[in-house]
Motif scaffolding. Structure first.
Motif, PDB file in Angstrom:
ATOM      1  N   UNK A   1       0.815  -1.224   0.000  1.00 47.59           N
ATOM      2  CA  UNK A   1       0.000   0.000   0.000  1.00 47.59           C
ATOM      3  C   UNK A   1       0.843   1.265   0.000  1.00 47.59           C
ATOM      4  N   UNK A   2       2.128   1.155  -0.217  1.00 40.83           N
ATOM      5  CA  UNK A   2       3.016   2.318  -0.169  1.00 40.83           C
ATOM      6  C   UNK A   2       2.781   3.230  -1.368  1.00 40.83           C
ATOM      7  N   UNK A   3       2.798   4.526  -1.114  1.00 38.69           N
ATOM      8  CA  UNK A   3       2.673   5.519  -2.175  1.00 38.69           C
ATOM      9  C   UNK A   3       4.070   5.922  -2.649  1.00 38.69           C
TER      10      UNK A   3
ATOM     11  N   UNK B   1      16.964  -1.412   8.498  1.00 42.62           N
ATOM     12  CA  UNK B   1      16.039  -0.955   9.532  1.00 42.62           C
ATOM     13  C   UNK B   1      15.276  -2.120  10.157  1.00 42.62           C
ATOM     14  N   UNK B   2      15.029  -2.017  11.468  1.00 43.92           N
ATOM     15  CA  UNK B   2      14.366  -3.095  12.215  1.00 43.92           C
ATOM     16  C   UNK B   2      12.899  -3.231  11.843  1.00 43.92           C
ATOM     17  N   UNK B   3      12.447  -4.459  11.762  1.00 45.48           N
ATOM     18  CA  UNK B   3      11.041  -4.724  11.459  1.00 45.48           C
ATOM     19  C   UNK B   3      10.139  -4.192  12.569  1.00 45.48           C
ATOM     20  N   UNK B   4      10.639  -4.216  13.811  1.00 46.96           N
ATOM     21  CA  UNK B   4       9.834  -3.729  14.928  1.00 46.96           C
ATOM     22  C   UNK B   4       9.551  -2.234  14.841  1.00 46.96           C
ATOM     23  N   UNK B   5      10.316  -1.494  14.035  1.00 49.25           N
ATOM     24  CA  UNK B   5      10.003  -0.077  13.828  1.00 49.25           C
ATOM     25  C   UNK B   5       8.605   0.079  13.256  1.00 49.25           C
ATOM     26  N   UNK B   6       8.288  -0.775  12.305  1.00 46.19           N
ATOM     27  CA  UNK B   6       6.966  -0.744  11.701  1.00 46.19           C
ATOM     28  C   UNK B   6       5.884  -1.069  12.731  1.00 46.19           C
ATOM     29  N   UNK B   7       6.153  -2.085  13.578  1.00 48.86           N
ATOM     30  CA  UNK B   7       5.182  -2.494  14.592  1.00 48.86           C
ATOM     31  C   UNK B   7       4.878  -1.329  15.538  1.00 48.86           C
ATOM     32  N   UNK B   8       5.921  -0.644  15.997  1.00 46.58           N
ATOM     33  CA  UNK B   8       5.727   0.479  16.909  1.00 46.58           C
ATOM     34  C   UNK B   8       5.013   1.654  16.225  1.00 46.58           C
ATOM     35  N   UNK B   9       5.418   1.955  15.003  1.00 44.87           N
ATOM     36  CA  UNK B   9       4.779   3.063  14.291  1.00 44.87           C
ATOM     37  C   UNK B   9       3.302   2.797  14.050  1.00 44.87           C
TER      38      UNK B   9
ATOM     39  N   UNK C   1       2.847   7.187  10.984  1.00 44.50           N
ATOM     40  CA  UNK C   1       3.309   6.941   9.605  1.00 44.50           C
ATOM     41  C   UNK C   1       3.930   5.554   9.429  1.00 44.50           C
ATOM     42  N   UNK C   2       3.207   4.471   9.691  1.00 45.04           N
ATOM     43  CA  UNK C   2       3.788   3.139   9.508  1.00 45.04           C
ATOM     44  C   UNK C   2       4.233   2.861   8.076  1.00 45.04           C
ATOM     45  N   UNK C   3       3.605   3.545   7.095  1.00 45.09           N
ATOM     46  CA  UNK C   3       4.004   3.342   5.701  1.00 45.09           C
ATOM     47  C   UNK C   3       5.417   3.874   5.440  1.00 45.09           C
ATOM     48  N   UNK C   4       5.820   4.924   6.168  1.00 41.17           N
ATOM     49  CA  UNK C   4       7.188   5.430   6.052  1.00 41.17           C
ATOM     50  C   UNK C   4       8.171   4.427   6.625  1.00 41.17           C
ATOM     51  N   UNK C   5       7.844   3.883   7.784  1.00 43.88           N
ATOM     52  CA  UNK C   5       8.696   2.856   8.391  1.00 43.88           C
ATOM     53  C   UNK C   5       8.822   1.649   7.473  1.00 43.88           C
ATOM     54  N   UNK C   6       7.703   1.223   6.893  1.00 44.09           N
ATOM     55  CA  UNK C   6       7.720   0.058   6.011  1.00 44.09           C
ATOM     56  C   UNK C   6       8.584   0.299   4.781  1.00 44.09           C
ATOM     57  N   UNK C   7       8.539   1.506   4.225  1.00 39.62           N
ATOM     58  CA  UNK C   7       9.317   1.790   3.019  1.00 39.62           C
ATOM     59  C   UNK C   7      10.810   1.804   3.324  1.00 39.62           C
ATOM     60  N   UNK C   8      11.204   2.323   4.494  1.00 32.21           N
ATOM     61  CA  UNK C   8      12.619   2.327   4.861  1.00 32.21           C
ATOM     62  C   UNK C   8      13.103   0.906   5.106  1.00 32.21           C
ATOM     63  N   UNK C   9      12.284   0.102   5.757  1.00 30.87           N
ATOM     64  CA  UNK C   9      12.625  -1.305   5.980  1.00 30.87           C
ATOM     65  C   UNK C   9      12.802  -2.021   4.650  1.00 30.87           C
TER      66      UNK C   9
END
Length: 292
Positions: A203-205, A252-260, A266-274
């Motif tokens: 779902x990332x833009x 980047x850690x996968x848990x960053x997405x979980x926390x965001x 902005x979990x989509x930002x975390x997911x894109x960096x991961x």
């Protein structure tokens, strides 16, 4: 290097891609339930089992702890500079995703393949220390507009209690069946989070990849140079120095997405960096191998 790509990198990609396909097949699928279960059950189980099984001297523990803190604060500071002068806006997901690396799920098998059994205790110790920083200082990053609420959020995260409980029960007998159940729960952490990441990536833009570019640069180069500096500053033994430099230079850690996702930052930002940092990591690993 081929073994690392085949046995470590490829499985990560396969699980992420599986989640990506699931997300495309079911666009309405929510990942917040998976994230909640991982954060409050599976990740604490992983940390508990990992921390109970390591033995390390006080000197080496101090070296790893202060280096981890230095890397965390150093890369965080660099992310604030990038936000100010290049991105022109603040984003908590960018800051935490640039700062915290995948020290466990990718780092531990990678350290084993690069340095053998001797590097594993140091890799696990670094992972645990970084996890504590992640779930304390990291949550303050996500909740800094309300420090009181941030502190309350920290106290609600069971991972911190898992570390404390593991420390005080290192020499306490736990029935084999219970240990197996805890280990089984911990082992479920990686696939669940990777699939969840894949769903989010579906779902990332395109506009969000500006963050992923700078986040990846900070994660690789920022982590590398801060680790080199602090391992030299604290005069770490040679093997520990190599382990910490590799660990600090990971995606980047996968848990960053979980926390965001948990704090709606902005979990989509975390997911894109991961995604981007993990995708480019095999190339970076070849360069990294020249220096370690």
């Amino acid at each position: 290097m081929g073994n690392v790509i085949l046995n470590v990198i490829l499985p990560l990609y396969l699980l992420i891609f599986s989640g990506f396909l699931i997300g495309k097949l079911n666009p309405k699928l929510k990942t917040d339930t998976i994230s909640f279960i991982v954060l409050y059950l599976f990740a604490p189980a992983l940390i508990f089992t990992s921390f109970r099984n390591i033995e390390i001297s006080l000197h080496n523990l101090s070296c790893i702890t202060f280096t981890a803190l230095g890397v965390f604060l150093g890369v965080l500071f660099l992310s604030l500079i990038v936000e100010t002068f290049f991105l022109k806006r603040k984003n908590e997901a960018f800051e935490i995703s640039s700062t915290v690396m995948n020290a466990g799920y990718l780092g531990i098998p990678l350290i084993y393949l690069m340095f053998g059994d001797n590097g594993i205790p140091y890799a696990i110790t670094f992972m645990v220390v970084m996890a504590v920083l992640h779930f304390t200082l990291g949550i303050f990053i996500l909740q800094r507009e309300n420090l009181k609420e941030g502190l309350i959020s920290v106290l609600k995260i069971p991972l911190i209690y898992a570390v404390i409980f593991a420390f005080f029960t290192k020499d306490v007998f736990i029935p084999q069946g219970i240990e197996k159940v805890i280990k089984l729960a911990g082992d479920a952490t990686l696939p669940l989070m990777l699939v969840s990441i894949g769903i989010s990536l579906s779902r990332i833009k395109p506009s969000e990849f500006a963050f992923s570019f700078w986040g990846t640069v900070l994660r690789f180069l920022g982590g590398f140079f801060t680790a080199v500096f602090f391992t030299a500053l604290f005069n770490c033994p040679n093997l520990i120095k190599k382990v910490l430099i590799v660990q600090s230079s990971l995606p980047s850690a996968i848990l960053n997405y979980v926390l965001c996702e948990r704090f709606n930052k902005s979990p989509e930002v975390a997911a894109s960096i991961i995604f981007v940092s993990t995708l480019l990591f095999p190339i970076w690993l070849i360069i990294l191998g020249i220096f370690v």
